[in-house]
Scaffold this active site. Structure first.
Site, PDB file in Angstrom:
ATOM      1  N   GLU A  14     -38.347 -38.766   5.813  1.00 19.37           N
ATOM      2  CA  GLU A  14     -39.466 -38.288   4.993  1.00 19.37           C
ATOM      3  C   GLU A  14     -40.095 -39.433   4.220  1.00 19.37           C
ATOM      4  O   GLU A  14     -39.410 -40.400   3.872  1.00 19.37           O
ATOM      5  CB  GLU A  14     -38.960 -37.267   3.969  1.00 19.37           C
ATOM      6  CG  GLU A  14     -39.217 -35.826   4.334  1.00 19.37           C
ATOM      7  CD  GLU A  14     -40.692 -35.438   4.263  1.00 19.37           C
ATOM      8  OE1 GLU A  14     -41.578 -36.305   4.405  1.00 19.37           O
ATOM      9  OE2 GLU A  14     -40.951 -34.244   4.074  1.00 19.37           O
ATOM     10  N   LYS A  32     -38.589 -39.186  -6.168  1.00 17.54           N
ATOM     11  CA  LYS A  32     -39.035 -38.939  -7.550  1.00 17.54           C
ATOM     12  C   LYS A  32     -38.047 -37.960  -8.176  1.00 17.54           C
ATOM     13  O   LYS A  32     -38.328 -36.756  -8.246  1.00 17.54           O
ATOM     14  CB  LYS A  32     -40.401 -38.256  -7.539  1.00 17.54           C
ATOM     15  CG  LYS A  32     -41.598 -39.147  -7.548  1.00 17.54           C
ATOM     16  CD  LYS A  32     -42.824 -38.228  -7.696  1.00 17.54           C
ATOM     17  CE  LYS A  32     -44.110 -38.947  -7.448  1.00 17.54           C
ATOM     18  NZ  LYS A  32     -45.247 -38.012  -7.419  1.00 17.54           N
ATOM     19  N   ASP A  41     -39.769 -35.098  -3.450  1.00 17.32           N
ATOM     20  CA  ASP A  41     -40.440 -34.849  -4.727  1.00 17.32           C
ATOM     21  C   ASP A  41     -39.759 -33.637  -5.375  1.00 17.32           C
ATOM     22  O   ASP A  41     -38.682 -33.771  -5.965  1.00 17.32           O
ATOM     23  CB  ASP A  41     -41.927 -34.626  -4.415  1.00 17.32           C
ATOM     24  CG  ASP A  41     -42.808 -34.572  -5.640  1.00 17.32           C
ATOM     25  OD1 ASP A  41     -42.300 -34.668  -6.753  1.00 17.32           O
ATOM     26  OD2 ASP A  41     -44.042 -34.415  -5.485  1.00 17.32           O
ATOM     27  N   ASP A  67     -50.685 -39.297   1.208  1.00 18.14           N
ATOM     28  CA  ASP A  67     -52.117 -39.046   1.060  1.00 18.14           C
ATOM     29  C   ASP A  67     -52.473 -38.437  -0.281  1.00 18.14           C
ATOM     30  O   ASP A  67     -51.639 -37.891  -0.985  1.00 18.14           O
ATOM     31  CB  ASP A  67     -52.590 -38.057   2.144  1.00 18.14           C
ATOM     32  CG  ASP A  67     -52.131 -36.624   1.868  1.00 18.14           C
ATOM     33  OD1 ASP A  67     -50.912 -36.411   1.722  1.00 18.14           O
ATOM     34  OD2 ASP A  67     -53.000 -35.727   1.765  1.00 18.14           O
TER      35      ASP A  67
HETATM   36  C1  PRP Z   1     -45.493 -34.123   1.281  1.00 20.46           C
HETATM   37  C2  PRP Z   1     -44.499 -35.172   1.728  1.00 20.46           C
HETATM   38  C3  PRP Z   1     -43.222 -34.400   1.839  1.00 20.46           C
HETATM   39  C4  PRP Z   1     -43.348 -33.372   0.754  1.00 20.46           C
HETATM   40  C5  PRP Z   1     -42.525 -33.772  -0.425  1.00 20.46           C
HETATM   41  O1  PRP Z   1     -45.920 -33.464   2.423  1.00 20.46           O
HETATM   42  O2  PRP Z   1     -44.864 -35.748   2.960  1.00 20.46           O
HETATM   43  O3  PRP Z   1     -43.138 -33.745   3.087  1.00 20.46           O
HETATM   44  O4  PRP Z   1     -44.738 -33.285   0.424  1.00 20.46           O
HETATM   45  O5  PRP Z   1     -42.700 -32.904  -1.498  1.00 20.46           O
HETATM   46  P1  PRP Z   1     -41.606 -31.864  -1.993  1.00 20.46           P
HETATM   47  O6  PRP Z   1     -40.298 -32.591  -2.147  1.00 20.46           O
HETATM   48  O7  PRP Z   1     -42.178 -31.451  -3.310  1.00 20.46           O
HETATM   49  O8  PRP Z   1     -41.550 -30.747  -1.013  1.00 20.46           O
HETATM   50  P2  PRP Z   1     -47.244 -32.611   2.529  1.00 20.46           P
HETATM   51  O9  PRP Z   1     -46.887 -31.167   2.434  1.00 20.46           O
HETATM   52  O10 PRP Z   1     -48.269 -33.151   1.581  1.00 20.46           O
HETATM   53  O11 PRP Z   1     -47.695 -32.855   4.027  1.00 20.46           O
HETATM   54  P3  PRP Z   1     -48.008 -34.244   4.762  1.00 20.46           P
HETATM   55  O12 PRP Z   1     -46.680 -34.816   5.179  1.00 20.46           O
HETATM   56  O13 PRP Z   1     -48.856 -33.821   5.919  1.00 20.46           O
HETATM   57  O14 PRP Z   1     -48.725 -35.136   3.795  1.00 20.46           O
END
Ligand code: PRP
Length: 180
Positions: A100, A132, A104, A160
């Site tokens: 990943e 984080k 977060d 992004d």
């Molecule tokens: C983002 C990132 C992780 C996730 C982390 O993905 O790539 O997959 O959020 O956040 P969390 O720990 O709070 O779940 P996103 O849903 O933005 O999709 P992307 O990978 O297409 O950017």
């Protein structure tokens, strides 16, 4: 490129690749003689995944991808995670390494790990470029972490804001005025 939108550059490409080499050495040692499947979680992980797997010395590994989405276009996690793309190959009996870009709240990886556990893999470990910890909602930790970072809107190297900035070779903190 687009540096005017950054409040701060957190990690340069050189810093990222140096750290990725270290993580890759550790993973290569831990999986010596094994045939893990390394699963990148799209879209955010694609650059980290590409950099990482090219540093791994695990001849029998295979690569796969999943996609999950939780954020929408805002900056606050909804807590709802959709699996939009599943692996191409079954993972039953396999040693799985999930890759990943960022851990977060933990909603995404918690959901994916719970789903993958149902398929009886031999093991699952998590490898994340960024962590984080102060944002965590779910009790989940990575086994391999590039960097721990404080809260702040990070973009670049796959990450992004509103689908932009993923291509940046560095990781930066976005100026608040861009997303407020
Ligand atoms: C983002 C990132 C992780 C996730 C982390 O993905 O790539 O997959 O959020 O956040 P969390 O720990 O709070 O779940 P996103 O849903 O933005 O999709 P992307 O990978 O297409 O950017």
């Amino acid at each position: 490129m687009m540096e005017q939108d950054m409040q701060e550059i957190l990690f340069t490409r050189e810093q990222l690749s140096a750290r990725i080499k270290e993580i890759a050495a550790q993973i290569s040692e831990d999986y010596r003689g094994k045939a893990p499947v390394v699963i990148g979680i799209l879209r955010g992980s694609f650059i980290f995944m590409a950099d990482l797997v090219r540093e791994l010395d695990i001849p029998d590994m295979t690569l796969d991808f999943m996609s999950a989405s939780s954020y929408g276009s805002g900056t606050v996690s909804s807590g709802l995670v959709d699996i939009k793309l599943d692996t191409s190959e079954p993972i039953t009996g396999k040693d799985v390494i999930l890759v990943e870009d960022i851990l977060d709240t933990g909603n995404t990886l918690s959901r994916l790990v719970a789903e993958l556990q149902k398929r009886n893999p031999a093991s699952i470990r998590l490898c994340v470029m960024l962590d984080k910890p102060e944002r965590r909602v779910k009790p989940i930790q990575a086994d391999y972490t590039g960097f721990q970072i404080p809260d702040g809107f990070v973009v670049g190297c796959g990450l992004d804001y509103d689908q932009k900035y993923r291509q940046l070779e560095y990781i930066g903190i976005l100026k608040p005025e861009i997303y407020e």
